[in-house]
Design a protein around this motif. Structure first.
Motif, PDB file in Angstrom:
ATOM      1  N   SER A  69       0.852  -1.183   0.000  1.00 20.16           N
ATOM      2  CA  SER A  69       0.000   0.000   0.000  1.00 20.16           C
ATOM      3  C   SER A  69       0.888   1.232   0.000  1.00 20.16           C
ATOM      4  CB  SER A  69      -0.932   0.000   1.221  1.00 20.16           C
ATOM      5  OG  SER A  69      -0.191  -0.002   2.422  1.00 20.16           O
ATOM      6  N   GLY A  70       0.290   2.359  -0.269  1.00 14.81           N
ATOM      7  CA  GLY A  70       1.070   3.591  -0.309  1.00 14.81           C
ATOM      8  C   GLY A  70       1.495   3.910  -1.734  1.00 14.81           C
ATOM      9  N   SER A  71       2.759   4.207  -1.920  1.00 18.98           N
ATOM     10  CA  SER A  71       3.284   4.636  -3.224  1.00 18.98           C
ATOM     11  C   SER A  71       3.555   3.425  -4.121  1.00 18.98           C
ATOM     12  CB  SER A  71       4.548   5.463  -3.031  1.00 18.98           C
ATOM     13  OG  SER A  71       4.296   6.598  -2.221  1.00 18.98           O
ATOM     14  N   ILE A  72       2.478   2.842  -4.607  1.00 11.51           N
ATOM     15  CA  ILE A  72       2.594   1.618  -5.406  1.00 11.51           C
ATOM     16  C   ILE A  72       3.391   1.858  -6.687  1.00 11.51           C
ATOM     17  CG2 ILE A  72       1.294  -0.223  -6.531  1.00 11.51           C
ATOM     18  CD1 ILE A  72       1.034  -0.121  -3.516  1.00 11.51           C
ATOM     19  N   LEU A  73       3.322   3.067  -7.224  1.00 10.88           N
ATOM     20  CA  LEU A  73       4.023   3.352  -8.476  1.00 10.88           C
ATOM     21  C   LEU A  73       5.532   3.227  -8.332  1.00 10.88           C
ATOM     22  CD1 LEU A  73       1.926   6.359  -9.828  1.00 10.88           C
ATOM     23  CD2 LEU A  73       1.887   3.970 -10.579  1.00 10.88           C
ATOM     24  N   ARG A  74       6.002   3.186  -7.089  1.00 12.71           N
ATOM     25  CA  ARG A  74       7.441   3.060  -6.874  1.00 12.71           C
ATOM     26  C   ARG A  74       7.936   1.626  -7.051  1.00 12.71           C
ATOM     27  NH1 ARG A  74       9.250   6.731  -1.675  1.00 12.71           N
ATOM     28  NH2 ARG A  74       8.518   8.733  -2.450  1.00 12.71           N
ATOM     29  N   ILE A  75       7.047   0.690  -7.205  1.00 13.55           N
ATOM     30  CA  ILE A  75       7.456  -0.710  -7.244  1.00 13.55           C
ATOM     31  C   ILE A  75       8.034  -1.083  -8.604  1.00 13.55           C
ATOM     32  CG2 ILE A  75       6.732  -3.097  -6.991  1.00 13.55           C
ATOM     33  CD1 ILE A  75       4.551  -2.163  -5.113  1.00 13.55           C
ATOM     34  N   ASN A  76       9.274  -1.502  -8.625  1.00 10.96           N
ATOM     35  CA  ASN A  76       9.895  -2.068  -9.822  1.00 10.96           C
ATOM     36  C   ASN A  76       9.843  -3.590  -9.741  1.00 10.96           C
ATOM     37  OD1 ASN A  76      12.670  -3.366 -10.821  1.00 10.96           O
ATOM     38  ND2 ASN A  76      12.098  -1.705 -12.213  1.00 10.96           N
ATOM     39  N   ALA A  77      10.060  -4.114  -8.554  1.00 11.82           N
ATOM     40  CA  ALA A  77       9.983  -5.556  -8.322  1.00 11.82           C
ATOM     41  C   ALA A  77       9.646  -5.799  -6.862  1.00 11.82           C
ATOM     42  CB  ALA A  77      11.294  -6.248  -8.677  1.00 11.82           C
ATOM     43  N   MET A  78       9.050  -6.950  -6.613  1.00  8.48           N
ATOM     44  CA  MET A  78       8.814  -7.390  -5.234  1.00  8.48           C
ATOM     45  C   MET A  78       9.477  -8.730  -5.041  1.00  8.48           C
ATOM     46  SD  MET A  78       4.944  -6.241  -4.233  1.00  8.48           S
ATOM     47  CE  MET A  78       5.150  -6.740  -2.522  1.00  8.48           C
ATOM     48  N   GLY A  79      10.004  -8.921  -3.855  1.00  2.89           N
ATOM     49  CA  GLY A  79      10.721 -10.159  -3.599  1.00  2.89           C
ATOM     50  C   GLY A  79      10.420 -10.735  -2.238  1.00  2.89           C
ATOM     51  N   TRP A  80      10.814 -11.988  -2.093  1.00  2.08           N
ATOM     52  CA  TRP A  80      10.759 -12.668  -0.809  1.00  2.08           C
ATOM     53  C   TRP A  80      12.183 -13.044  -0.405  1.00  2.08           C
ATOM     54  CZ3 TRP A  80       6.562 -13.064   2.244  1.00  2.08           C
ATOM     55  CH2 TRP A  80       5.301 -12.895   1.664  1.00  2.08           C
ATOM     56  N   PHE A  81      12.485 -12.796   0.832  1.00  2.00           N
ATOM     57  CA  PHE A  81      13.757 -13.179   1.423  1.00  2.00           C
ATOM     58  C   PHE A  81      13.457 -13.967   2.691  1.00  2.00           C
ATOM     59  CE2 PHE A  81      16.753 -10.558  -1.032  1.00  2.00           C
ATOM     60  CZ  PHE A  81      15.859  -9.725  -1.688  1.00  2.00           C
ATOM     61  N   ARG A  82      14.435 -14.679   3.181  1.00  2.00           N
ATOM     62  CA  ARG A  82      14.237 -15.406   4.435  1.00  2.00           C
ATOM     63  C   ARG A  82      15.502 -15.361   5.277  1.00  2.00           C
ATOM     64  NH1 ARG A  82      13.808 -21.638   2.065  1.00  2.00           N
ATOM     65  NH2 ARG A  82      16.028 -21.887   1.496  1.00  2.00           N
ATOM     66  N   GLN A  83      15.303 -15.501   6.566  1.00  2.00           N
ATOM     67  CA  GLN A  83      16.432 -15.486   7.481  1.00  2.00           C
ATOM     68  C   GLN A  83      16.216 -16.537   8.553  1.00  2.00           C
ATOM     69  OE1 GLN A  83      17.341 -11.655   9.205  1.00  2.00           O
ATOM     70  NE2 GLN A  83      19.441 -12.283   9.647  1.00  2.00           N
ATOM     71  N   ALA A  84      17.098 -17.507   8.571  1.00  2.00           N
ATOM     72  CA  ALA A  84      17.064 -18.563   9.577  1.00  2.00           C
ATOM     73  C   ALA A  84      17.917 -18.132  10.766  1.00  2.00           C
ATOM     74  CB  ALA A  84      17.587 -19.866   8.983  1.00  2.00           C
ATOM     75  N   PRO A  85      17.666 -18.693  11.942  1.00  5.08           N
ATOM     76  CA  PRO A  85      18.440 -18.323  13.128  1.00  5.08           C
ATOM     77  C   PRO A  85      19.940 -18.504  12.904  1.00  5.08           C
ATOM     78  CG  PRO A  85      16.552 -19.625  13.757  1.00  5.08           C
ATOM     79  CD  PRO A  85      16.601 -19.651  12.266  1.00  5.08           C
ATOM     80  N   GLY A  86      20.704 -17.465  13.200  1.00  3.78           N
ATOM     81  CA  GLY A  86      22.147 -17.529  13.070  1.00  3.78           C
ATOM     82  C   GLY A  86      22.673 -17.418  11.659  1.00  3.78           C
ATOM     83  N   LYS A  87      21.786 -17.163  10.711  1.00  2.00           N
ATOM     84  CA  LYS A  87      22.207 -17.046   9.316  1.00  2.00           C
ATOM     85  C   LYS A  87      21.861 -15.677   8.763  1.00  2.00           C
ATOM     86  CE  LYS A  87      21.945 -21.967   8.176  1.00  2.00           C
ATOM     87  NZ  LYS A  87      21.428 -22.972   7.188  1.00  2.00           N
ATOM     88  N   GLU A  88      22.492 -15.353   7.640  1.00  3.87           N
ATOM     89  CA  GLU A  88      22.199 -14.093   6.982  1.00  3.87           C
ATOM     90  C   GLU A  88      20.889 -14.204   6.195  1.00  3.87           C
ATOM     91  OE1 GLU A  88      26.765 -12.427   6.258  1.00  3.87           O
ATOM     92  OE2 GLU A  88      25.469 -12.902   4.572  1.00  3.87           O
ATOM     93  N   ARG A  89      20.291 -13.051   5.981  1.00  8.51           N
ATOM     94  CA  ARG A  89      19.084 -13.018   5.165  1.00  8.51           C
ATOM     95  C   ARG A  89      19.447 -13.378   3.727  1.00  8.51           C
ATOM     96  NH1 ARG A  89      14.999  -8.130   6.271  1.00  8.51           N
ATOM     97  NH2 ARG A  89      15.558  -8.905   8.351  1.00  8.51           N
ATOM     98  N   GLU A  90      18.635 -14.222   3.104  1.00 11.77           N
ATOM     99  CA  GLU A  90      18.942 -14.672   1.760  1.00 11.77           C
ATOM    100  C   GLU A  90      17.748 -14.513   0.827  1.00 11.77           C
ATOM    101  OE1 GLU A  90      19.910 -18.845   1.708  1.00 11.77           O
ATOM    102  OE2 GLU A  90      17.914 -19.467   2.348  1.00 11.77           O
ATOM    103  N   PHE A  91      18.079 -14.379  -0.442  1.00  9.66           N
ATOM    104  CA  PHE A  91      17.075 -14.237  -1.492  1.00  9.66           C
ATOM    105  C   PHE A  91      16.344 -15.555  -1.702  1.00  9.66           C
ATOM    106  CE2 PHE A  91      15.166 -12.839  -5.358  1.00  9.66           C
ATOM    107  CZ  PHE A  91      15.268 -13.879  -6.261  1.00  9.66           C
ATOM    108  N   VAL A  92      15.014 -15.446  -1.877  1.00  4.59           N
ATOM    109  CA  VAL A  92      14.202 -16.626  -2.164  1.00  4.59           C
ATOM    110  C   VAL A  92      13.597 -16.539  -3.561  1.00  4.59           C
ATOM    111  CG1 VAL A  92      12.170 -17.964  -1.497  1.00  4.59           C
ATOM    112  CG2 VAL A  92      13.663 -16.982   0.275  1.00  4.59           C
ATOM    113  N   ALA A  93      12.897 -15.445  -3.834  1.00  7.42           N
ATOM    114  CA  ALA A  93      12.237 -15.292  -5.127  1.00  7.42           C
ATOM    115  C   ALA A  93      11.870 -13.831  -5.327  1.00  7.42           C
ATOM    116  CB  ALA A  93      10.988 -16.161  -5.204  1.00  7.42           C
ATOM    117  N   ALA A  94      11.654 -13.452  -6.582  1.00  4.64           N
ATOM    118  CA  ALA A  94      11.250 -12.089  -6.890  1.00  4.64           C
ATOM    119  C   ALA A  94      10.471 -12.083  -8.195  1.00  4.64           C
ATOM    120  CB  ALA A  94      12.453 -11.157  -6.984  1.00  4.64           C
ATOM    121  N   ILE A  95       9.722 -11.000  -8.386  1.00  7.61           N
ATOM    122  CA  ILE A  95       8.918 -10.862  -9.606  1.00  7.61           C
ATOM    123  C   ILE A  95       8.920  -9.403 -10.018  1.00  7.61           C
ATOM    124  CG2 ILE A  95       6.784 -10.597  -8.254  1.00  7.61           C
ATOM    125  CD1 ILE A  95       5.369 -12.198 -10.530  1.00  7.61           C
TER     126      ILE A  95
END
Length: 123
Positions: A24-50
């Protein structure tokens, strides 16, 4: 841009979950949306994007064939369908918005983040 993620939970290995992320909000600013995940003790990592306009999808090798990202432009919502879940998929999943172009998996290019939703896969 504000993001609201939902759909996490506890599931047995081999099961499925569907995550949603409403923008919501400034939707026109969206170039892509993605999902990332972070497991305990690990860095955040890329999962998928569109990509928001063309709908081109990208998936990390670790989830290819099991996870599918999709979007509904009318609802300004992105989804992550997760099938054949494994214990190693356990993490907090975050949705994010990238306002400009660039490498799709580069976390630093994503300026807006949702609050995260916990996914736990039991063995």
């Amino acid at each position: 841009v504000q993001l609201q993620a939902s759909g996490g939970g506890l599931v047995q290995a081999g099961g499925s979950l569907r995550l949603s992320c409403a923008a919501s909000g400034s939707i026109l600013r969206i170039n892509a949306m993605g999902w990332f995940r972070q497991a305990p003790g690990k860095e955040r990592e890329f999962v998928a994007a569109i990509s928001w306009s063309g709908g081109t999808t990208y998936h990390a090798d670790s989830v290819k064939g099991r996870f599918t990202i999709s979007r509904d432009n009318v609802k300004s919502t992105v989804y992550l369908q997760m099938n054949s879940l494994k214990p190693e998929d356990t993490a907090v999943y975050y949705c994010a918005v990238r306002p400009y172009g660039g490498p799709i998996a580069t976390i630093l290019l994503y300026d807006y983040w949702g609050q995260g939703t916990q996914v736990t896969v039991s063995s």
